[in-house]
Design an enzyme around this catalytic site. Structure first.
Site, short mmCIF file in Angstrom:
data_model
loop_
_atom_site.label_atom_id
_atom_site.label_comp_id
_atom_site.label_asym_id
_atom_site.label_seq_id
_atom_site.Cartn_x
_atom_site.Cartn_y
_atom_site.Cartn_z
N LYS A 139 5.39 -0.25 3.79
CA LYS A 139 5.79 -1.66 3.80
C LYS A 139 6.36 -2.09 2.45
CE LYS A 139 2.41 -4.37 4.79
NZ LYS A 139 1.94 -4.70 3.42
N THR A 170 7.60 -0.11 0.14
CA THR A 170 8.83 0.66 -0.03
C THR A 170 9.99 -0.01 0.70
OG1 THR A 170 7.52 2.69 -0.19
CG2 THR A 170 9.87 2.94 0.27
N ARG A 198 3.11 -7.96 -4.69
CA ARG A 198 1.83 -8.14 -5.38
C ARG A 198 1.66 -7.12 -6.50
NH1 ARG A 198 -2.38 -7.49 -0.74
NH2 ARG A 198 -0.82 -6.01 -0.04
N LYS A 227 -6.16 5.01 -2.04
CA LYS A 227 -4.94 4.43 -1.48
C LYS A 227 -3.70 4.72 -2.33
CE LYS A 227 -3.27 0.01 0.36
NZ LYS A 227 -2.20 -0.33 -0.59
N ALA A 278 -6.17 -8.58 1.01
CA ALA A 278 -5.59 -9.00 2.29
C ALA A 278 -6.66 -9.16 3.37
CB ALA A 278 -4.53 -8.00 2.74
N PHE A 293 -1.30 -5.54 4.66
CA PHE A 293 -1.72 -4.89 5.91
C PHE A 293 -0.77 -5.21 7.07
CE2 PHE A 293 -6.19 -5.06 3.94
CZ PHE A 293 -6.05 -3.79 3.39
N PHE A 323 10.93 9.30 8.57
CA PHE A 323 10.29 10.50 8.04
C PHE A 323 11.09 11.71 8.52
CE2 PHE A 323 7.00 7.60 7.12
CZ PHE A 323 6.06 8.20 6.29
N TRP A 367 13.82 5.41 1.49
CA TRP A 367 12.94 6.25 0.68
C TRP A 367 13.74 7.40 0.07
CZ3 TRP A 367 11.41 11.36 0.61
CH2 TRP A 367 10.29 11.66 -0.19
#
Length: 559
Positions: free
Chosen positions: A74, A76, A97, A108, A276, A304, A384, A412
């Protein structure tokens, strides 16, 4: 096959511009910037105040399906979309954030984007950055010490030490500090009582800083913090202990938004980072408002999946700050949809269109939910290398049946060049005048009814259950004048339900609210469900074991 470089290697190879040049892109004069080195700076309050008469740009929210261990990307995508909008000629600003140290050294990882869609300097942003989190930790713990000091010197406010709700915080995962006893050691050390620590991002001070309009509003909100109750059950406020003004002094610099840049030298504000779960999970209002005055487009994210992040962004941040989003992007991956369809993590690299179709129900629910707020939606398929053409086609077909577009994004690997199509679609939605934003519920409804509306309309729950003590507490807060506050539900991010293992789009489940907390300064009521923790622990093999300085003095192991 070309070597795949790590995020930190890509970030380190970036050709950064002096932060004054990045500010100049937005019309920020050098004198309005307080530099932290050459590549980051805080934007001064006086300059921000001077922007009040300017027209706002378009506000774009990036949210996602429920997160899985497969990863959705998210942040990215948020960064990539900001770069993509700049690529097609829009003056776009990114607002995200600040990462917490806890996840960086836990499991994480960092939160500055990834691949060729990152904000930099990546190491600084993920570590101490400009010291905002340290200032918030200090301000929070100043209030903690003033509570115990007040009691030690006679307790003039008649505080019931059994009903002190204010704990202490630190920005690290430390399960050993979740429950503690403080003031042990005899008469000289005070009156022993139970307490504990939360992680800094769960502090109400963090939520307050991220919702405050300016320093005056910050001080008012800090004074509104309820630290506990007297023997007569009346609330004790931070201002009763004369802590609010000193706390504001500690937060004076932290209140100013942090300006950095992307790998493609586009402007980004990285400011604030509330949990979150226990809070609203969005970057600061002051950064978002500043960006809206300076840019044609502002791309921001919410924590999230959309059931937590987007709902709180709309119902708390936008409601309280008067923001009106123009479009929303829901990030999904083929891998995560297959996992929602029952595929184990080790099997995600193999094509499985049928599992993907089953898991797509999770995406469909989020599309419908965001539309309930009157915001037009587009889906970003974060690519991906294991994705197959048939799987991608299945996602696009499913989304099309829900009246929206799904666009394959390769940011990406390719940076802004890989997300141009999404950028153009976002402009089309934002300029099309389709947005008719409205929160999910009005302010005047009873607090329990607000909880029930979120549970039924967003989570598709069949019932909300509470203990009598919870209902009595909600009634008491309504009688004290807090009934108009929005609700912030703390639940697992992994499911629409309160069971993290229940993936997909469950319906008819029960949401049990086991506890409620008043965040009077932040301006919301927290309803706690499931096994939400406000102080995480480290995993069996924490990321900290892989982080080190190499022979050249560079950080390795951050991701």
């Amino acid at each position: 096959m070309a070597e795949v470089r790590s995020d930190i290697e890509i970030a380190r190879a970036a050709k950064k511009k002096p932060i004054a040049e990045i500010g100049a892109k937005l019309g920020i004069p050098v004198e309005a910037l307080a530099p932290y080195g050459h590549d980051k700076a805080k934007v001064g309050a006086e300059f921000i105040a001077s922007l009040s008469g300017k027209k706002d740009g378009k506000l774009i929210l990036v949210t996602a399906i429920n997160p899985t261990p497969a990863g959705e990307g998210k942040t990215t995508t948020t960064v990539g979309l900001g770069d993509g909008l700049n690529r097609i000629g829009k003056r776009a600003v990114i607002c995200v954030r600040e990462p917490s140290l806890g996840p960086c050294f836990g499991v994480k990882g960092g939160a500055a984007g990834g691949g060729y869609a990152q904000v930099i300097p990546m190491e600084d942003i993920n570590l101490h950055f400009t010291g905002d989190f340290h200032a918030i930790t200090s301000a929070h713990n100043l209030l903690s010490t003033m509570i115990d000091n007040h009691i030690y010197w006679g307790n003039a406010e008649n505080i019931d030490t059994r009903r002190i709700s204010w704990r202490r915080v630190m920005d690290m995962n430390d399960r050993a500090l979740r429950q503690t006893v403080v003031s042990l050691g005899g008469v000289a050390n005070g009156f022993p009582r139970e307490s504990g620590f939360d992680i800094t991002v769960a502090s109400e001070v963090m939520a307050i800083l991220c919702l405050a309009a300016d320093l005056k509003d910050l001080e008012r909100r800090l004074g509104d913090i309820v630290i506990g109750y007297r023997f007569d059950r009346s609330p004790v406020f931070a201002r009763d202990l004369k802590a609010d003004k000193a706390m504001t002094v500690l937060l004076k610099d932290a209140m100013q938004p942090n300006l950095v840049q992307t790998l493609e030298n586009n402007p980004a504000f990285v400011h604030g980072g509330p949990f979150a779960n226990i809070a609203h999970g969005c970057n600061s209002v002051i950064a978002t408002r500043t960006a809206l005055k300076l840019g044609d487009y502002v791309v921001t994210e919410a924590g999230f999946g959309a059931d937590l992040g987007a709902e709180k962004f709309f119902d708390i941040k936008c409601r309280k700050a008067g923001l009106k989003p123009d479009a929303a992007v829901i990030v999904a991956t083929v891998r995560a949809l297959k996992m929602n369809g029952g595929v184990k993590k080790e099997g995600l690299g193999r094509e499985n269109v049928e599992a993907l179709k089953r898991g797509a129900a999770n995406l469909g629910r989020h599309i419908a939910n965001v539309r309930k707020f009157g915001v037009p939606v587009v889906v970003a398929i974060n690519h991906f290398t294991s994705d197959t053409e048939d799987e991608i086609a299945a996602v696009k077909d499913y989304v099309a049946r829900h009246g929206a577009d799904a666009i394959l994004c390769r940011h990406w690997a390719e940076g802004s060049a890989g997300i141009e199509e999404l950028a153009n679609k976002v402009v089309e939605l934002a300029e099309g005048g389709q947005a008719k934003f409205q929160p999910l519920y009005p302010d005047h409804l009873p607090l329990l009814e607000k909880i029930e509306i979120i549970a039924s309309k967003i989570y598709h729950a069949g019932e909300v259950t509470t203990d009598r003590g919870v209902r009595d507490q909600l009634k008491a807060w309504e009688e004290q004048g807090y009934g108009d506050l929005p609700i912030c539900i703390a639940k697992t991010q992994y499911s629409f339900s309160t069971d993290p293992a229940l993936r997909g789009a469950p319906e008819g489940h029960v949401v049990h609210v086991r506890e409620v907390r008043l965040s009077a300064g932040a301006g919301f009521v927290v309803a706690i469900t499931g096994e939400i923790m406000t102080m995480p622990g480290l995993p069996r093999v924490p990321s900290a074991e892989r982080i080190f300085l190499n022979e050249d003095g560079f950080v390795e192991g951050l991701f």
